[in-house]
Design an enzyme around this catalytic site. Structure first.
Site, mmCIF file in Angstrom:
data_model
loop_
_atom_site.group_PDB
_atom_site.id
_atom_site.type_symbol
_atom_site.label_atom_id
_atom_site.label_comp_id
_atom_site.label_asym_id
_atom_site.label_seq_id
_atom_site.Cartn_x
_atom_site.Cartn_y
_atom_site.Cartn_z
ATOM 1 N N LEU A 8 0.828 -1.216 0.000
ATOM 2 C CA LEU A 8 0.000 0.000 0.000
ATOM 3 C C LEU A 8 0.858 1.259 0.000
ATOM 4 C CD1 LEU A 8 0.168 1.352 3.052
ATOM 5 C CD2 LEU A 8 -1.434 -0.444 3.604
ATOM 6 N N CYS A 50 9.487 4.322 4.108
ATOM 7 C CA CYS A 50 9.854 3.088 3.400
ATOM 8 C C CYS A 50 11.059 3.222 2.471
ATOM 9 C CB CYS A 50 8.653 2.567 2.618
ATOM 10 S SG CYS A 50 7.361 1.972 3.707
HETATM 11 N N1 LIG Z 1 4.041 2.805 5.984
HETATM 12 C C1 LIG Z 1 3.967 2.250 4.780
HETATM 13 O O1 LIG Z 1 3.566 2.887 3.796
HETATM 14 C C2 LIG Z 1 4.358 0.816 4.575
HETATM 15 C C3 LIG Z 1 3.996 0.179 3.378
HETATM 16 C C4 LIG Z 1 4.349 -1.161 3.211
HETATM 17 C C5 LIG Z 1 5.063 -1.828 4.186
HETATM 18 N N2 LIG Z 1 5.433 -1.167 5.321
HETATM 19 C C6 LIG Z 1 6.154 -1.928 6.352
HETATM 20 O O2 LIG Z 1 5.213 -2.333 7.332
HETATM 21 C C7 LIG Z 1 5.811 -2.317 8.622
HETATM 22 C C8 LIG Z 1 5.031 -1.398 9.542
HETATM 23 O O3 LIG Z 1 5.121 -0.088 9.024
HETATM 24 P P1 LIG Z 1 4.232 1.110 9.584
HETATM 25 O O4 LIG Z 1 4.500 2.286 8.720
HETATM 26 O O5 LIG Z 1 2.837 0.631 9.765
HETATM 27 O O6 LIG Z 1 4.936 1.308 11.005
HETATM 28 P P2 LIG Z 1 4.440 2.211 12.232
HETATM 29 O O7 LIG Z 1 5.671 2.646 12.904
HETATM 30 O O8 LIG Z 1 3.443 3.221 11.746
HETATM 31 O O9 LIG Z 1 3.654 1.183 13.150
HETATM 32 C C9 LIG Z 1 4.247 0.117 13.812
HETATM 33 C C10 LIG Z 1 3.400 -0.182 15.049
HETATM 34 O O10 LIG Z 1 3.890 -1.381 15.647
HETATM 35 C C11 LIG Z 1 3.800 -1.225 17.055
HETATM 36 N N3 LIG Z 1 4.663 -2.198 17.702
HETATM 37 C C12 LIG Z 1 6.005 -2.236 17.752
HETATM 38 N N4 LIG Z 1 6.419 -3.313 18.449
HETATM 39 C C13 LIG Z 1 5.313 -3.976 18.831
HETATM 40 C C14 LIG Z 1 5.083 -5.162 19.581
HETATM 41 N N5 LIG Z 1 6.097 -5.886 20.051
HETATM 42 N N6 LIG Z 1 3.805 -5.536 19.785
HETATM 43 C C15 LIG Z 1 2.780 -4.802 19.319
HETATM 44 N N7 LIG Z 1 2.934 -3.670 18.612
HETATM 45 C C16 LIG Z 1 4.178 -3.263 18.367
HETATM 46 C C17 LIG Z 1 4.192 0.224 17.299
HETATM 47 O O11 LIG Z 1 3.755 0.682 18.553
HETATM 48 C C18 LIG Z 1 3.487 0.907 16.124
HETATM 49 O O12 LIG Z 1 2.182 1.335 16.469
HETATM 50 C C19 LIG Z 1 7.265 -1.919 8.400
HETATM 51 O O13 LIG Z 1 8.032 -3.060 8.251
HETATM 52 C C20 LIG Z 1 7.209 -1.156 7.102
HETATM 53 O O14 LIG Z 1 8.438 -1.166 6.409
HETATM 54 C C21 LIG Z 1 5.079 0.136 5.551
#
Ligand SMILES: NC(=O)c1ccc[n+]([C@@H]2O[C@H](COP(=O)([O-])OP(=O)(O)OC[C@H]3O[C@@H](n4cnc5c(N)ncnc54)[C@H](O)[C@@H]3O)[C@@H](O)[C@H]2O)c1
Length: 434
Positions: A151, A261
């Site tokens: 996404l 990202c």
């Molecule tokens: N943001 C994007 O557009 C996007 C798109 C594709 C993939 N990704 C990937 O998806 C993953 C998440 O990205 P994001 O942007 O949603 O990150 P984010 O930082 O917005 O959210 C991560 C969440 O995980 C929580 N968290 C951390 N450790 C935890 C644990 N042990 N138990 C429960 N919750 C926990 C944090 O509190 C936070 O709310 C990453 O690997 C990122 O590279 C992100």
């Protein structure tokens, strides 16, 4: 189906909400208590178009709930998604500590067979580590599947509801069948669900982001050359994009890529090459981007001189791209830092990212409540993020408010002839008189 989604950030919250939207019962889990408290009150802590309404609707329908308690969420779910952060480590590698800790906690909470699906972007081979960590922590049967998320922030709900493709990596036929059933409502227009081995699935995510970042750095490099030789990147982009082998998407020059990202994923892909593969193309993509983020300030200094004390700059757009409040690795950060370092005063406006910007800049910059108010008494306007509301402004009003009518457009959103015709000094990226 009963699902748990661990991590309620941009990916987990969108995924959990969209799965609830298609009728599943979803529990979203996070360790951030404040976030869970806000979400439980129907307050969405991030800006993502369409998300808040969807969260509230599904909460009202009792298909979506939020908790910090992982165990009961896992116990009642057939499928558990991991969507926690994988931030960049000091060596450039993606830090998978949160992913592995979550996998272990899930394993310890299991009360029967579970399908554990990793959505976080992780170095190739991490799914095997997840399997090992889980196997050491539970006697219950489980399957692990890689399901990278593609996404885009700013259109995350739309992308999740209608993905170009869904990638599933793993070899457990029963788990794959279950996930195909879960995703079926999202691919009704015929977009494919691709099933492959877990390493290829993990690599697909990095390869997609690497290709997208490469397109941006490529166009930024060509834009620099256009400026040097007197060509116009806008014309070049159109001509190049009409080649069906290239296509018109994602070839806009600008102030550099940012976000949570691309920068970290490019560094992670370089780190994956380790000592054996130098990944020269990826390094060049990153170098070009670092240089590009400095370009706007170089143009400012060429116009005003290196010392900017006593100068006031209006800034429109702070988030790393439009339609999000995400400031992670935003190109606006180095731009503002350089201007501040040179002694300038900043009056900034962003439709959604002011709160996030406040956390980074505090009272070092002034936050204008409306876009035109940022312009009052400014020596120049810098456009760093191309929000729609900046595209057709009232230029006479802009001119009246500013001390001098100078625009540095980091996203090429105006027609140079038009704005110059209205008396502005106008700089943009890769166009004549840049
Ligand atoms: N943001 C994007 O557009 C996007 C798109 C594709 C993939 N990704 C990937 O998806 C993953 C998440 O990205 P994001 O942007 O949603 O990150 P984010 O930082 O917005 O959210 C991560 C969440 O995980 C929580 N968290 C951390 N450790 C935890 C644990 N042990 N138990 C429960 N919750 C926990 C944090 O509190 C936070 O709310 C990453 O690997 C990122 O590279 C992100």
């Amino acid at each position: 189906m009963n699902l748990a989604v661990i991590g309620t950030g941009y990916v987990g919250l969108v995924a959990g909400t969209c799965f609830a939207e298609s009728g599943n019962d979803v529990v979203c889990v996070d360790i951030d208590e404040a976030k869970i408290a806000a979400l439980s009150n129907g307050q969405v802590p991030i800006y993502e178009p369409g998300l808040e309404e969807m969260v509230r609707r599904n909460m009202e329908e009792q298909r979506l709930s939020f908790t910090t308690e992982l165990r009961p969420a896992v116990e009642k779910s057939a499928i558990v998604f991991i969507a926690v952060g994988t931030p960049q480590g000091p060596d450039g590698k993606a830090n998978v500590e949160h992913v592995l800790a979550t996998a272990k906690a899930v394993a310890q909470a299991m009360n029967g067979r579970k399908v554990v699906v990793n959505k976080s972007t992780v170095p190739v081979g991490t799914l095997d580590k997840i399997r090992d960590v889980m196997a050491a922590a539970t006697r219950h049967p489980f399957a692990v599947i890689s399901n990278p998320e593609f996404l885009k922030e700013g259109a995350a709900v739309e992308d999740f509801m209608k993905p170009d493709r869904v990638v599933l990596g793993g070899d457990d036929a029963e788990a794959i069948a279950l996930l195909k059933e879960l995703y079926e409502p999202f691919v009704r227009t015929g977009n494919p669900i691709l099933v492959m081995d877990n390493r290829s699935a993990e690599m697909s995510k990095y390869a997609a982001n690497a290709m997208l970042a490469t397109k941006i750095s490529f166009m930024n490099e060509i834009a620099g050359l256009c400026e040097k030789v007197g060509a116009d990147i806008g014309e070049v982009r159109r001509a190049v994009g009409l080649d069906r082998r290239i296509g018109p998407h994602f070839i806009f020059p600008g102030a550099g890529y940012g976000g949570s990202c691309f920068p970290k994923d490019i560094r992670a892909i370089i780190a994956m090459g380790d000592k054996d593969l130098k990944m020269p193309l990826m390094r060049a993509v990153e170098d070009v981007n670092e240089a590009q983020k400095k370009l706007l300030v170089e143009k400012v200094k060429r116009h005003f001189g290196a010392k900017l004390s006593g100068r006031t700059f209006a800034v429109w757009g702070l988030s790393f791209k439009p339609r999000t409040d995400d400031m992670r690795d935003a190109p606006s950060i180095p731009v503002l830092e350089s201007l501040l370092q040179a002694g300038a005063r900043i009056q900034a406006y962003d439709p959604e990212a002011m709160n996030e910007a406040g956390k980074l800049f505090g009272d070092r910059i002034h936050y204008a409540p409306r876009n035109y108010e940022a312009l009052r008494g400014a020596d120049a306007l810098l456009i760093i993020t191309e929000w729609n509301e900046f595209r057709r402004p009232n230029f006479s009003r802009i001119k009246e408010l500013m001390k001098s009518p100078v625009i540095f457009d980091g996203r090429n959103i105006y027609d140079p002839a038009e704005v110059r015709g209205m008396g502005f000094t106008y700089y943009s990226i890769g166009r004549k008189d840049g």
